[in-house]
Write a protein that holds these residues in place. Structure first.
Motif, PDB file in Angstrom:
ATOM      1  N   LEU A 191      40.019  40.749  33.368  1.00  4.02           N
ATOM      2  CA  LEU A 191      39.054  39.636  33.258  1.00  4.02           C
ATOM      3  C   LEU A 191      38.175  39.795  32.022  1.00  4.02           C
ATOM      4  N   SER A 192      37.923  41.044  31.646  1.00  3.71           N
ATOM      5  CA  SER A 192      37.052  41.269  30.480  1.00  3.71           C
ATOM      6  C   SER A 192      37.730  40.834  29.182  1.00  3.71           C
ATOM      7  N   GLU A 193      39.038  40.557  29.265  1.00  2.50           N
ATOM      8  CA  GLU A 193      39.764  40.085  28.077  1.00  2.50           C
ATOM      9  C   GLU A 193      40.099  38.598  28.183  1.00  2.50           C
ATOM     10  N   SER A 194      39.446  37.926  29.145  1.00  3.21           N
ATOM     11  CA  SER A 194      39.808  36.523  29.410  1.00  3.21           C
ATOM     12  C   SER A 194      39.033  35.537  28.550  1.00  3.21           C
ATOM     13  N   GLY A 195      38.158  36.041  27.692  1.00  2.00           N
ATOM     14  CA  GLY A 195      37.332  35.135  26.889  1.00  2.00           C
ATOM     15  C   GLY A 195      35.874  35.204  27.311  1.00  2.00           C
ATOM     16  N   ALA A 196      35.605  35.827  28.470  1.00  2.00           N
ATOM     17  CA  ALA A 196      34.213  35.985  28.915  1.00  2.00           C
ATOM     18  C   ALA A 196      33.529  37.018  28.022  1.00  2.00           C
ATOM     19  N   SER A 197      32.237  36.795  27.757  1.00  2.00           N
ATOM     20  CA  SER A 197      31.492  37.763  26.947  1.00  2.00           C
ATOM     21  C   SER A 197      30.716  38.743  27.815  1.00  2.00           C
ATOM     22  N   GLY A 198      30.641  38.440  29.115  1.00  2.00           N
ATOM     23  CA  GLY A 198      29.910  39.334  30.011  1.00  2.00           C
ATOM     24  C   GLY A 198      30.484  39.297  31.415  1.00  2.00           C
ATOM     25  N   LEU A 199      30.264  40.412  32.140  1.00  2.00           N
ATOM     26  CA  LEU A 199      30.652  40.473  33.547  1.00  2.00           C
ATOM     27  C   LEU A 199      29.411  40.835  34.335  1.00  2.00           C
ATOM     28  N   VAL A 200      29.080  40.053  35.336  1.00  2.00           N
ATOM     29  CA  VAL A 200      27.934  40.378  36.184  1.00  2.00           C
ATOM     30  C   VAL A 200      28.486  41.049  37.438  1.00  2.00           C
ATOM     31  N   LEU A 201      28.180  42.351  37.560  1.00  2.00           N
ATOM     32  CA  LEU A 201      28.714  43.150  38.668  1.00  2.00           C
ATOM     33  C   LEU A 201      27.560  43.581  39.560  1.00  2.00           C
ATOM     34  N   PHE A 202      27.459  43.078  40.728  1.00  2.00           N
ATOM     35  CA  PHE A 202      28.324  42.136  41.413  1.00  2.00           C
ATOM     36  C   PHE A 202      27.470  41.040  42.020  1.00  2.00           C
ATOM     37  N   ASN A 203      28.116  39.940  42.298  1.00  2.00           N
ATOM     38  CA  ASN A 203      27.440  38.914  43.078  1.00  2.00           C
ATOM     39  C   ASN A 203      27.341  39.407  44.523  1.00  2.00           C
ATOM     40  N   ARG A 204      26.371  38.920  45.242  1.00  2.00           N
ATOM     41  CA  ARG A 204      26.255  39.315  46.649  1.00  2.00           C
ATOM     42  C   ARG A 204      26.438  38.053  47.472  1.00  2.00           C
ATOM     43  N   PRO A 205      27.492  38.012  48.295  1.00  2.00           N
ATOM     44  CA  PRO A 205      27.739  36.768  49.021  1.00  2.00           C
ATOM     45  C   PRO A 205      26.787  36.597  50.195  1.00  2.00           C
ATOM     46  N   TYR A 206      26.752  35.390  50.697  1.00  2.00           N
ATOM     47  CA  TYR A 206      26.045  35.113  51.948  1.00  2.00           C
ATOM     48  C   TYR A 206      26.774  35.874  53.063  1.00  2.00           C
ATOM     49  N   GLU A 255      24.586  33.254  69.185  1.00  2.00           N
ATOM     50  CA  GLU A 255      25.015  32.291  68.168  1.00  2.00           C
ATOM     51  C   GLU A 255      25.135  32.985  66.808  1.00  2.00           C
ATOM     52  N   ILE A 256      25.781  32.289  65.891  1.00  2.00           N
ATOM     53  CA  ILE A 256      25.921  32.828  64.534  1.00  2.00           C
ATOM     54  C   ILE A 256      24.583  32.644  63.816  1.00  2.00           C
ATOM     55  N   SER A 257      24.144  33.697  63.162  1.00  2.00           N
ATOM     56  CA  SER A 257      22.876  33.599  62.438  1.00  2.00           C
ATOM     57  C   SER A 257      23.114  34.014  60.973  1.00  2.00           C
ATOM     58  N   THR A 258      22.042  33.984  60.191  1.00  2.00           N
ATOM     59  CA  THR A 258      22.147  34.366  58.774  1.00  2.00           C
ATOM     60  C   THR A 258      21.797  35.842  58.620  1.00  2.00           C
ATOM     61  N   GLY A 259      22.651  36.578  57.940  1.00  2.00           N
ATOM     62  CA  GLY A 259      22.356  37.997  57.705  1.00  2.00           C
ATOM     63  C   GLY A 259      21.227  38.133  56.694  1.00  2.00           C
ATOM     64  N   GLN A 260      20.841  39.382  56.402  1.00  2.00           N
ATOM     65  CA  GLN A 260      19.795  39.643  55.400  1.00  2.00           C
ATOM     66  C   GLN A 260      20.101  38.911  54.104  1.00  2.00           C
ATOM     67  N   VAL A 261      19.174  38.106  53.629  1.00  2.00           N
ATOM     68  CA  VAL A 261      19.423  37.373  52.383  1.00  2.00           C
ATOM     69  C   VAL A 261      19.092  38.276  51.186  1.00  2.00           C
ATOM     70  N   CYS A 262      17.975  38.975  51.273  1.00  2.00           N
ATOM     71  CA  CYS A 262      17.572  39.835  50.147  1.00  2.00           C
ATOM     72  C   CYS A 262      18.143  41.238  50.298  1.00  2.00           C
ATOM     73  N   THR A 263      18.300  41.912  49.180  1.00  2.00           N
ATOM     74  CA  THR A 263      18.802  43.290  49.216  1.00  2.00           C
ATOM     75  C   THR A 263      17.626  44.264  49.384  1.00  2.00           C
TER      76      THR A 263
END
Ligand SMILES: Cc1cc2nc3c(=O)[nH]c(=O)nc-3n(C[C@H](O)[C@H](O)[C@H](O)COP(=O)(O)O)c2cc1C
Length: 344
Positions: free
Chosen positions: A201-216, A226-234
């Motif tokens: 991916l680093s050779e795909s034309g991108a100038s930067g990689l943000v490692l890592f996104n944190r999903p919901y 019931e289903i609830s929302t996990g911790q939003v903040c780290t």
């Protein structure tokens, strides 16, 4: 004389602390506050294609003049010809898309007029075509760079790892063809072979990689069942996962690394740069500690650099990258053998 300036994706930053994309980053006054607090750059809140779809639905249900006009056109068209339904719906969706995109573009332009530090816009799309369309329009609005927030959760049993991974390459290719400003890929780590895919991916034309996104993260509420929302903040110790991969990847990738997730204090900023990151991003730290966290981090980094006789970021960047340390296996250890035997 300590110099904290650095470069990221070819942009000149006065220091390596970037305010990352979040719900806070949708207000120009707040962005100005971050600039005054010392941020090196800002990433705006993402424009989400799903949000546009949602807005087009709520637009149809709303009652203001424009919506009434559209509903009349829509209903008349459907009454005249049932097949007109799809066409009319597509028409409304495209109106909603343009409307939401126009608002975002106005925000990008205003942020650019107001701030002196680099403004990075952020996109999360679902359909293939919209990535490049949004990217092109955002470049025209004046953004200095783009962050593509891509997250494919590999949960579809019918799709192979290679098929899921191809999405990242396709998006990078499409955006590369449409823009001349630098763009980064903000990605997760659900790859069948993390190093193989990320170096490609680093050779795909991108100038930067943000490692890592944190999903919901969904959670389960056992009281309400019931289903609830996990911790939003780290929290403070969530940085270790990123640290390992920044250290391993920094000697291999062909573009800059921006470390993200779990960075709440100056010492972790230093660790990520030692591992090889060019810059870092903070989001939860801004929610928890406010913009004042930035001057605190800058002061801590400067003091540490003075103690260790470093004058520039480049003098210590990557010192602890896997390729630069005596025992590269340190970053590949996954078992706690010694610790377990002590506990017994
Ligand atoms: C409330 C909240 C909203 C966020 N919104 C976005 C967003 O719009 N786009 C995006 O790319 N990341 C978004 N993020 C993810 C952050 O940019 C970041 O990747 C993640 O929170 C991990 O970094 P941190 O430990 O510094 O919070 C959001 C995070 C939080 C906590």
């Amino acid at each position: 004389m300590i110099d904290l300036s650095t470069t990221y994706m070819g942009l000149q930053l006065r220091n390596p602390i970037i305010a990352g994309s979040s719900g806070l980053m949708n207000n120009v006054e707040y962005l100005k506050e971050l600039e005054e607090a010392g941020a090196g750059a800002v990433v705006l809140k993402s424009i989400f294609e799903e949000q546009i779809r949602h807005e087009s639905e709520s637009f149809l249900q709303s009652d203001h003049e424009k919506a009434r006009e559209w509903k009349t056109t829509f209903n008349e068209a459907v009454q005249q010809h049932p097949y007109a339904y799809e066409e009319a719906e597509a028409y409304v969706n495209s109106f909603a898309k343009e409307h939401t995109l126009d608002r975002y573009l106005a925000f990008v332009a205003k942020a650019k007029q107001t701030l002196k530090i680099p403004v990075i816009a952020s996109i999360h799309c679902v359909s293939q075509y919209d990535w490049s369309y949004f990217a092109k329009r955002i470049q025209e609005a004046g953004a200095d760079a783009l962050e593509l927030n891509i997250y494919v959760l590999p949960s579809d049993i019918k799709r192979s790892g290679a098929e899921n991974e191809q999405v990242y390459f396709d998006v990078a290719e499409q955006v590369k063809q449409q823009v001349t400003i630098p763009f980064s890929l903000k990605i997760g780590y659900y790859f069948s072979s993390v190093v193989h895919t990320i170096t490609k991916l680093s050779e795909s034309g991108a100038s930067g990689l943000v490692l890592f996104n944190r999903p919901y993260h969904p959670d389960i509420d056992i009281r309400e069942l019931e289903i609830s929302t996990g911790q939003v903040c780290t929290t403070f110790d969530d940085y270790l996962h990123t640290l390992r991969w920044v250290a391993i990847l920094s000697g291999m990738v062909k573009c800059d690394i921006c470390a993200s997730t779990g960075i709440h204090s100056y010492d972790v900023v230093i660790k990520q740069i030692l591992a090889g990151a060019s810059v870092i991003q903070i989001a939860s730290a801004l929610y928890k500690q406010g913009p004042d966290v930035i001057p605190g981090m800058l002061k801590g980094i400067k003091t540490w650099m003075e103690i260790h006789n470093f004058e520039t970021i480049d003098q210590f960047k990557g010192m602890f990258s896997q390729k630069n340390i005596e025992n590269p296996a340190a970053f590949e250890r996954v078992q706690f053998m010694k610790l377990y035997s002590r506990i017994e």
